[in-house]
Design a protein around this motif. Structure first.
Motif, PDB file in Angstrom:
ATOM      1  N   LEU A  50     -23.573 101.327 155.280  1.00 55.95           N
ATOM      2  CA  LEU A  50     -24.810 102.077 155.487  1.00 55.95           C
ATOM      3  C   LEU A  50     -25.883 101.192 156.119  1.00 55.95           C
ATOM      4  O   LEU A  50     -26.585 101.612 157.045  1.00 55.95           O
ATOM      5  CB  LEU A  50     -25.300 102.652 154.162  1.00 55.95           C
ATOM      6  N   GLY A  51     -26.011  99.958 155.617  1.00 53.62           N
ATOM      7  CA  GLY A  51     -27.003  99.043 156.166  1.00 53.62           C
ATOM      8  C   GLY A  51     -26.759  98.734 157.633  1.00 53.62           C
ATOM      9  O   GLY A  51     -27.686  98.742 158.449  1.00 53.62           O
ATOM     10  N   LEU A  52     -25.504  98.492 157.993  1.00 51.16           N
ATOM     11  CA  LEU A  52     -25.182  98.200 159.387  1.00 51.16           C
ATOM     12  C   LEU A  52     -25.317  99.438 160.265  1.00 51.16           C
ATOM     13  O   LEU A  52     -25.686  99.333 161.443  1.00 51.16           O
ATOM     14  CB  LEU A  52     -23.769  97.625 159.487  1.00 51.16           C
ATOM     15  N   LEU A  53     -25.032 100.597 159.710  1.00 56.72           N
ATOM     16  CA  LEU A  53     -25.222 101.836 160.461  1.00 56.72           C
ATOM     17  C   LEU A  53     -26.690 102.010 160.842  1.00 56.72           C
ATOM     18  O   LEU A  53     -27.025 102.308 161.998  1.00 56.72           O
ATOM     19  CB  LEU A  53     -24.742 103.024 159.628  1.00 56.72           C
ATOM     20  N   LEU A  54     -27.579 101.797 159.884  1.00 53.64           N
ATOM     21  CA  LEU A  54     -29.010 101.880 160.178  1.00 53.64           C
ATOM     22  C   LEU A  54     -29.453 100.763 161.113  1.00 53.64           C
ATOM     23  O   LEU A  54     -30.303 100.973 161.990  1.00 53.64           O
ATOM     24  CB  LEU A  54     -29.808 101.824 158.871  1.00 53.64           C
ATOM     25  N   LEU A  55     -28.872  99.583 160.942  1.00 52.05           N
ATOM     26  CA  LEU A  55     -29.226  98.464 161.811  1.00 52.05           C
ATOM     27  C   LEU A  55     -28.877  98.775 163.261  1.00 52.05           C
ATOM     28  O   LEU A  55     -29.699  98.567 164.170  1.00 52.05           O
ATOM     29  CB  LEU A  55     -28.485  97.203 161.347  1.00 52.05           C
ATOM     30  N   MET A 100     -38.250  97.330 163.150  1.00 50.24           N
ATOM     31  CA  MET A 100     -37.911  96.637 161.908  1.00 50.24           C
ATOM     32  C   MET A 100     -38.685  97.232 160.728  1.00 50.24           C
ATOM     33  O   MET A 100     -38.107  97.531 159.669  1.00 50.24           O
ATOM     34  CB  MET A 100     -38.228  95.152 162.041  1.00 50.24           C
ATOM     35  N   LEU A 101     -39.982  97.425 160.902  1.00 49.38           N
ATOM     36  CA  LEU A 101     -40.796  97.979 159.824  1.00 49.38           C
ATOM     37  C   LEU A 101     -40.391  99.421 159.504  1.00 49.38           C
ATOM     38  O   LEU A 101     -40.373  99.830 158.334  1.00 49.38           O
ATOM     39  CB  LEU A 101     -42.277  97.918 160.216  1.00 49.38           C
ATOM     40  N   THR A 102     -40.045 100.183 160.526  1.00 50.08           N
ATOM     41  CA  THR A 102     -39.629 101.569 160.303  1.00 50.08           C
ATOM     42  C   THR A 102     -38.316 101.631 159.537  1.00 50.08           C
ATOM     43  O   THR A 102     -38.122 102.494 158.670  1.00 50.08           O
ATOM     44  CB  THR A 102     -39.486 102.299 161.645  1.00 50.08           C
ATOM     45  N   MET A 103     -37.390 100.723 159.839  1.00 54.77           N
ATOM     46  CA  MET A 103     -36.107 100.695 159.142  1.00 54.77           C
ATOM     47  C   MET A 103     -36.296 100.404 157.656  1.00 54.77           C
ATOM     48  O   MET A 103     -35.673 101.031 156.792  1.00 54.77           O
ATOM     49  CB  MET A 103     -35.196  99.642 159.781  1.00 54.77           C
ATOM     50  N   ILE A 104     -37.171  99.469 157.341  1.00 50.25           N
ATOM     51  CA  ILE A 104     -37.451  99.162 155.935  1.00 50.25           C
ATOM     52  C   ILE A 104     -38.094 100.362 155.250  1.00 50.25           C
ATOM     53  O   ILE A 104     -37.748 100.733 154.122  1.00 50.25           O
ATOM     54  CB  ILE A 104     -38.345  97.922 155.828  1.00 50.25           C
ATOM     55  N   LEU A 106     -37.769 103.506 156.027  1.00 50.24           N
ATOM     56  CA  LEU A 106     -36.800 104.572 155.851  1.00 50.24           C
ATOM     57  C   LEU A 106     -35.936 104.336 154.620  1.00 50.24           C
ATOM     58  O   LEU A 106     -35.636 105.273 153.866  1.00 50.24           O
ATOM     59  CB  LEU A 106     -35.914 104.685 157.096  1.00 50.24           C
ATOM     60  N   ALA A 107     -35.533 103.085 154.417  1.00 52.62           N
ATOM     61  CA  ALA A 107     -34.704 102.764 153.252  1.00 52.62           C
ATOM     62  C   ALA A 107     -35.429 103.093 151.951  1.00 52.62           C
ATOM     63  O   ALA A 107     -34.828 103.600 150.989  1.00 52.62           O
ATOM     64  CB  ALA A 107     -34.317 101.290 153.286  1.00 52.62           C
ATOM     65  N   ILE A 108     -36.726 102.834 151.925  1.00 53.93           N
ATOM     66  CA  ILE A 108     -37.507 103.137 150.726  1.00 53.93           C
ATOM     67  C   ILE A 108     -37.691 104.648 150.573  1.00 53.93           C
ATOM     68  O   ILE A 108     -37.571 105.199 149.480  1.00 53.93           O
ATOM     69  CB  ILE A 108     -38.871 102.426 150.800  1.00 53.93           C
ATOM     70  N   ALA A 109     -37.964 105.325 151.702  1.00 51.43           N
ATOM     71  CA  ALA A 109     -38.215 106.770 151.655  1.00 51.43           C
ATOM     72  C   ALA A 109     -36.970 107.558 151.240  1.00 51.43           C
ATOM     73  O   ALA A 109     -37.083 108.604 150.592  1.00 51.43           O
ATOM     74  CB  ALA A 109     -38.713 107.256 153.018  1.00 51.43           C
ATOM     75  N   MET A 110     -35.787 107.072 151.605  1.00 49.05           N
ATOM     76  CA  MET A 110     -34.547 107.776 151.263  1.00 49.05           C
ATOM     77  C   MET A 110     -34.184 107.631 149.787  1.00 49.05           C
ATOM     78  O   MET A 110     -33.251 108.278 149.308  1.00 49.05           O
ATOM     79  CB  MET A 110     -33.393 107.250 152.118  1.00 49.05           C
ATOM     80  N   GLN A 111     -34.898 106.756 149.065  1.00 48.45           N
ATOM     81  CA  GLN A 111     -34.710 106.573 147.621  1.00 48.45           C
ATOM     82  C   GLN A 111     -33.277 106.163 147.273  1.00 48.45           C
ATOM     83  O   GLN A 111     -32.669 106.674 146.325  1.00 48.45           O
ATOM     84  CB  GLN A 111     -35.098 107.842 146.855  1.00 48.45           C
ATOM     85  N   TYR A 112     -32.728 105.246 148.079  1.00 43.89           N
ATOM     86  CA  TYR A 112     -31.431 104.678 147.733  1.00 43.89           C
ATOM     87  C   TYR A 112     -31.585 103.790 146.501  1.00 43.89           C
ATOM     88  O   TYR A 112     -32.701 103.398 146.126  1.00 43.89           O
ATOM     89  CB  TYR A 112     -30.884 103.849 148.897  1.00 43.89           C
ATOM     90  N   GLU A 113     -30.484 103.432 145.901  1.00 44.26           N
ATOM     91  CA  GLU A 113     -30.543 102.529 144.745  1.00 44.26           C
ATOM     92  C   GLU A 113     -31.074 101.162 145.183  1.00 44.26           C
ATOM     93  O   GLU A 113     -31.020 100.792 146.354  1.00 44.26           O
ATOM     94  CB  GLU A 113     -29.168 102.397 144.094  1.00 44.26           C
ATOM     95  N   ARG A 114     -31.576 100.420 144.217  1.00 45.15           N
ATOM     96  CA  ARG A 114     -32.318  99.188 144.516  1.00 45.15           C
ATOM     97  C   ARG A 114     -31.505  98.201 145.347  1.00 45.15           C
ATOM     98  O   ARG A 114     -32.014  97.622 146.314  1.00 45.15           O
ATOM     99  CB  ARG A 114     -32.748  98.528 143.205  1.00 45.15           C
ATOM    100  N   GLN A 115     -30.235  97.983 145.004  1.00 45.31           N
ATOM    101  CA  GLN A 115     -29.414  97.027 145.724  1.00 45.31           C
ATOM    102  C   GLN A 115     -29.209  97.460 147.182  1.00 45.31           C
ATOM    103  O   GLN A 115     -29.232  96.627 148.092  1.00 45.31           O
ATOM    104  CB  GLN A 115     -28.051  96.874 145.031  1.00 45.31           C
ATOM    105  N   THR A 116     -29.056  98.753 147.393  1.00 45.70           N
ATOM    106  CA  THR A 116     -28.883  99.250 148.761  1.00 45.70           C
ATOM    107  C   THR A 116     -30.148  99.022 149.579  1.00 45.70           C
ATOM    108  O   THR A 116     -30.078  98.633 150.751  1.00 45.70           O
ATOM    109  CB  THR A 116     -28.529 100.749 148.732  1.00 45.70           C
ATOM    110  N   ALA A 121     -33.176  96.163 153.827  1.00 44.86           N
ATOM    111  CA  ALA A 121     -34.378  95.415 154.186  1.00 44.86           C
ATOM    112  C   ALA A 121     -34.027  94.053 154.786  1.00 44.86           C
ATOM    113  O   ALA A 121     -34.658  93.600 155.755  1.00 44.86           O
ATOM    114  CB  ALA A 121     -35.266  95.239 152.954  1.00 44.86           C
ATOM    115  N   LEU A 122     -33.019  93.385 154.230  1.00 43.41           N
ATOM    116  CA  LEU A 122     -32.601  92.096 154.786  1.00 43.41           C
ATOM    117  C   LEU A 122     -32.026  92.269 156.194  1.00 43.41           C
ATOM    118  O   LEU A 122     -32.348  91.498 157.111  1.00 43.41           O
ATOM    119  CB  LEU A 122     -31.565  91.447 153.867  1.00 43.41           C
TER     120      LEU A 122
END
Length: 478
Positions: A50-55, A100-104, A106-116, A121-122
């Protein structure tokens, strides 16, 4: 006026160089997946997927369509390479930081679990160095110095694989692998930039003018729209699947897509490598572009059939063997379905670059918009009702619509391709190969070997009896 014969030789050399760079990048990512699949769960595998897909999605917005615009400009005026590089960097810094800021966010807005969220973000930190690397590669492609791409991608990917293996062996998790990816991208940028500077000693950098950077951004807007819509369409299935199902199903889908990448890379490398030549051909007329594209399309079509057959027959074994985890066999049916995209996708890179060479930028954008709308409608329906299998069928529908649009627009705006005869030549060896697979009473590996061997023999080395028996041939014999 026809193109010189050496154009095809140059395209072949450039294609191998671009393919080499893509192979290094995809091989590095693939090996990271392989290492992770042996040390982590399918759930953690899905987090990285998922992280690489968004990246990869936000990579497109980070470069803002600049690579295509820069490649075309450099192909026209090669001595301005350093000047365009400098201003491309300036433009990409601004767009990549915003992405970069938008990607971070989005991850917060989608309410994924903390580790995801941490993993995403990294990985977002890798967006700016990747964008600058793509600017460098665009200038290299415009000057047709593609061998520098292969060399430049080597150090970063070696670091990526070795460091990921060490991190997973030491017991670190997915977040550490994400940090390693960021560092590897920075290494690739530094090496690629230095190689380009060494390869452009005949060019003057010129003064920095922010207005030129802004002009490049304005010219690349249509390419940003095209690439951005394409990236959204490509990521849509994964995002929908992550919400309708779970990271496990997304991991199985991502595992299938990863195994298709080597063949997809070949398709893309041919498209990228022929772009400068297509730009030169477009200066003559559309017929010259068609004359250059036609034999390339025929070759790609002949190679697509055995690739599809091989992947379809070996789907389950490939997943288990490559990822070293029997749980991945659950994705065999999905892998077999998405394998048919190998028959639908191969023509699009050449047709798309041909349209760009002819200045049909908005046409390509319209094609991608229709693709995204189709993908969204099909994805919400199919994935919502059928989950993982629905995501696979969504990719088939999107690929079919994409191919039909590219082919029709090329025929309308550039030149007639007349590929019907080429398709008829492929049908008999294809039917023979399928017959061998279904009828031979032997082990399926042996049947597959015989089937593909016969196909290659008939498709590439067949004896054209009609030509040998024609009157022209007989007269020449006399």
């Amino acid at each position: 006026m026809s193109l010189p014969v050496y154009s095809f030789r140059r395209i072949g050399v450039n294609a191998m160089a671009v393919l080499g760079g893509d192979v290094l990048n995809k091989a590095g990512t693939f090996l990271v997946y392989a290492i992770l699949s042996r040390s982590a769960s399918v759930h953690e595998f899905g987090q990285l997927s998922l992280g690489l897909l968004l990246l990869y999605t936000f990579h497109v917005f980070a470069v803002a369509g600049l690579p295509v615009a820069l490649t075309r400009e450099v192909a026209k005026r090669r001595r301005t390479a350093r000047r365009l590089l400098k201003h491309g960097y300036l433009a990409a810094v601004l767009t990549s930081l915003l992405a970069m800021l938008t990607m971070i966010g989005l991850a917060i807005a989608m309410q994924y679990e903390r580790q995801t969220v941490i993993v995403i973000a990294l990985l977002a930190l890798a967006v700016p160095p990747y964008a600058l690397t793509m600017i460098t590669e665009a200038v290299i492609k415009g000057r047709e110095q593609m061998h520098l791409i292969t060399v430049g991608n080597l150090p970063g990917n070696v670091f990526l694989v070795i460091s990921s293996f060490i991190a997973m062996s030491a017991g670190y998790g997915v977040a550490t692998v994400a940090a390693v990816i960021v560092v590897s991208r920075c290494i690739t940028l530094l090496v690629m930039h230095r190689l380009l500077i060494w390869g452009t000693v005949d060019c003057r950098p010129g003064r920095l003018h922010p207005r030129l950077a802004w002009l490049l951004l304005r010219r690349s807007t249509v390419f940003l729209g095209t690439d951005g819509m394409h990236a959204v369409g490509a990521a849509l299935s994964g995002v929908l699947l992550s919400k309708f199902a779970s990271e496990r199903e997304l991991g199985l889908l991502g595992a299938s897509y990863q195994l298709l990448q080597p063949i997809q890379m070949f398709y893309r490398s041919v498209g990228h490598s022929c772009f400068p030549q297509l730009v030169s051909a477009a200066r003559t007329n559309g017929a010259a572009v068609g004359d250059l594209a036609r034999p390339l399309l025929g070759l790609i079509l002949r190679l697509a059939v055995p690739a599809t057959i091989g992947v379809f027959c070996l789907a389950g074994d490939l997943l288990v063997t490559v990822y070293g985890n029997p749980d991945f066999r659950a994705g065999a049916v999905v892998f077999q379905i998405v394998a048919f995209t190998l028959l639908l996708d191969p023509l699009n890179p050449i047709l798309g670059h041909g349209l760009w060479a002819m200045g049909r930028d908005k046409t390509v954008l319209n094609i991608v918009i229709v693709n995204v709308v189709t993908n969204a409608i099909a994805g919400v329906w199919l994935i919502g009702y059928y989950g993982l299998i629905g995501a696979a069928y969504t990719s088939i529908a999107a690929s079919a619509i994409n191919l039909l649009q590219h082919y029709w627009c090329f025929q309308r705006d550039v030149a007639k391709l007349h590929l019907g005869r080429e398709l008829l030549r492929i049908v008999p060896p294809t039917l023979l190969a399928i017959g061998c697979l279904t009828l031979l009473p032997i082990h399926r590996y042996a049947a597959l070997t015989i089937a593909l061997s016969l196909y290659m023999l008939l498709a590439f080395f067949r004896l054209d009896l009609l030509t040998l028996g024609s009157p022209a041939t007989q007269d020449s014999g006399k």
